[in-house]
Design an enzyme around this catalytic site. Sequence first.
Site, short mmCIF file in Angstrom:
data_model
loop_
_atom_site.label_atom_id
_atom_site.label_comp_id
_atom_site.label_asym_id
_atom_site.label_seq_id
_atom_site.Cartn_x
_atom_site.Cartn_y
_atom_site.Cartn_z
N LYS A 262 0.61 -1.42 0.28
CA LYS A 262 -0.20 0.31 0.05
C LYS A 262 0.67 0.96 0.01
CE LYS A 262 -4.48 -1.04 2.49
NZ LYS A 262 -4.94 -1.19 3.61
N ASP B 33 -8.35 0.81 4.44
CA ASP B 33 -8.94 0.42 4.56
C ASP B 33 -8.95 -0.49 3.02
OD1 ASP B 33 -9.13 -1.77 6.53
OD2 ASP B 33 -11.42 -1.72 5.87
N GLY C 204 -1.68 -9.04 -2.75
CA GLY C 204 -3.21 -9.76 -2.35
C GLY C 204 -3.46 -10.85 -3.63
N TYR C 205 -4.82 -10.20 -3.75
CA TYR C 205 -5.78 -10.34 -4.96
C TYR C 205 -5.63 -10.42 -6.13
CZ TYR C 205 -8.24 -12.16 -0.52
OH TYR C 205 -8.40 -12.45 1.17
N ASP C 206 -4.20 -9.83 -7.06
CA ASP C 206 -3.97 -9.09 -7.71
C ASP C 206 -4.53 -10.51 -9.13
OD1 ASP C 206 -3.81 -6.08 -6.98
OD2 ASP C 206 -2.38 -6.41 -7.10
N LYS D 177 -1.62 0.20 -12.51
CA LYS D 177 -2.84 -0.40 -11.76
C LYS D 177 -3.53 1.14 -11.86
CE LYS D 177 -3.38 -2.76 -7.64
NZ LYS D 177 -2.61 -3.38 -6.12
N HIS E 265 -9.10 0.36 -7.21
CA HIS E 265 -9.62 1.23 -6.42
C HIS E 265 -9.18 2.53 -5.03
CE1 HIS E 265 -7.47 -2.34 -5.30
NE2 HIS E 265 -7.13 -2.03 -4.41
P1 ITT Z 1 -3.48 -2.23 6.87
O1 ITT Z 1 -4.25 -2.30 7.62
O2 ITT Z 1 -1.77 -2.20 8.08
O3 ITT Z 1 -3.38 -1.47 6.63
P2 ITT Z 1 -3.68 -4.72 5.51
O4 ITT Z 1 -3.03 -5.48 5.04
O5 ITT Z 1 -4.11 -5.59 6.96
O6 ITT Z 1 -2.72 -3.74 6.58
P3 ITT Z 1 -7.11 -4.16 5.32
O7 ITT Z 1 -6.90 -4.88 5.94
O8 ITT Z 1 -7.61 -2.93 4.95
O9 ITT Z 1 -5.20 -4.06 4.98
O10 ITT Z 1 -7.09 -5.11 3.86
C1 ITT Z 1 -6.68 -5.38 2.76
C2 ITT Z 1 -6.52 -6.31 2.07
O11 ITT Z 1 -7.38 -6.70 1.35
C3 ITT Z 1 -4.77 -6.50 1.91
O12 ITT Z 1 -3.68 -7.44 2.94
C4 ITT Z 1 -5.12 -7.43 0.38
O13 ITT Z 1 -5.56 -8.81 0.57
C5 ITT Z 1 -6.71 -6.85 -0.03
N1 ITT Z 1 -6.31 -5.51 -1.06
C6 ITT Z 1 -6.44 -4.53 -0.96
N2 ITT Z 1 -6.62 -3.50 -1.85
C7 ITT Z 1 -5.39 -4.79 -2.59
C8 ITT Z 1 -4.92 -4.65 -3.97
O14 ITT Z 1 -4.51 -3.55 -4.71
N3 ITT Z 1 -5.05 -6.10 -4.24
C9 ITT Z 1 -4.94 -6.67 -4.08
N4 ITT Z 1 -5.39 -7.03 -3.26
C10 ITT Z 1 -5.98 -5.93 -2.15
#
Ligand code: ITT
Length: 206
Positions: free
Chosen positions: A20, A77, A162-164, A184, A189
Amino acid sequence: MNIIELRQTGILIATNNPHKVYELRQLLEPYAIPVKTPEELGIKINVKETGKTFEENAKLKVEAYYSIAKIPTIADDSGLEVDALNKEPGVFSARYGGEHLTDEERNFYLLEKIKHIADYLRTARFVCVLAFKVAHNEPVKFYKGIVEGKILYQPRGKNGFGYDPIFEEIRTKKSFAELSLEEKNQISHRGKALQQFLNDLILILK
Ligand code: ITT
């Protein structure tokens, strides 16, 4: 606060997720606003994400970090909503299938759950809510970005996180892991939410 002051304090990206930080840093770079990470400020906290919505969790995170850092702070989030799974994993995206799974294992867990679902029913979206707190006496402001797509049958592409690799974006028909960081960020989002934030920043700064 004005833009000169903001350039001095910088903005804290209140996340423990380096991916992020990477994406948000790249989006903020053209505006010459320095990005700080919790690590750089010596902040080590783990905010309990007890909210039922992205907004609630983003607010919990931004307030926790702001109360320590006391500089303008932005929290993200985000998550994936899969229609065939009643919008799961949603706010549980980071821990779906178990806290200790790798991204790859988590993707296979999700793919397995919907392996019998037909292509036209595999619709999904990424959602990102950014929460921004500029000063002690200012309310938290929210910015939301959504990108529509569908869940592939198998992962595709090597970029992102992540889910990318299992998310095919509706217009490009590419998985997010097949896009470069710049591509991207233009359609994601997170990119959309940050664009709204930047549009509003000019009004927030006095
Ligand atoms: P912080 O809370 O410390 O910010 P986190 O990874 O735990 O880190 P979230 O609780 O917001 O953050 O969870 C978001 C999850 O959603 C993240 O870990 C990914 O699995 C998924 N995700 C969010 N944005 C994404 C993206 O751009 N591409 C792929 N997966 C994504």
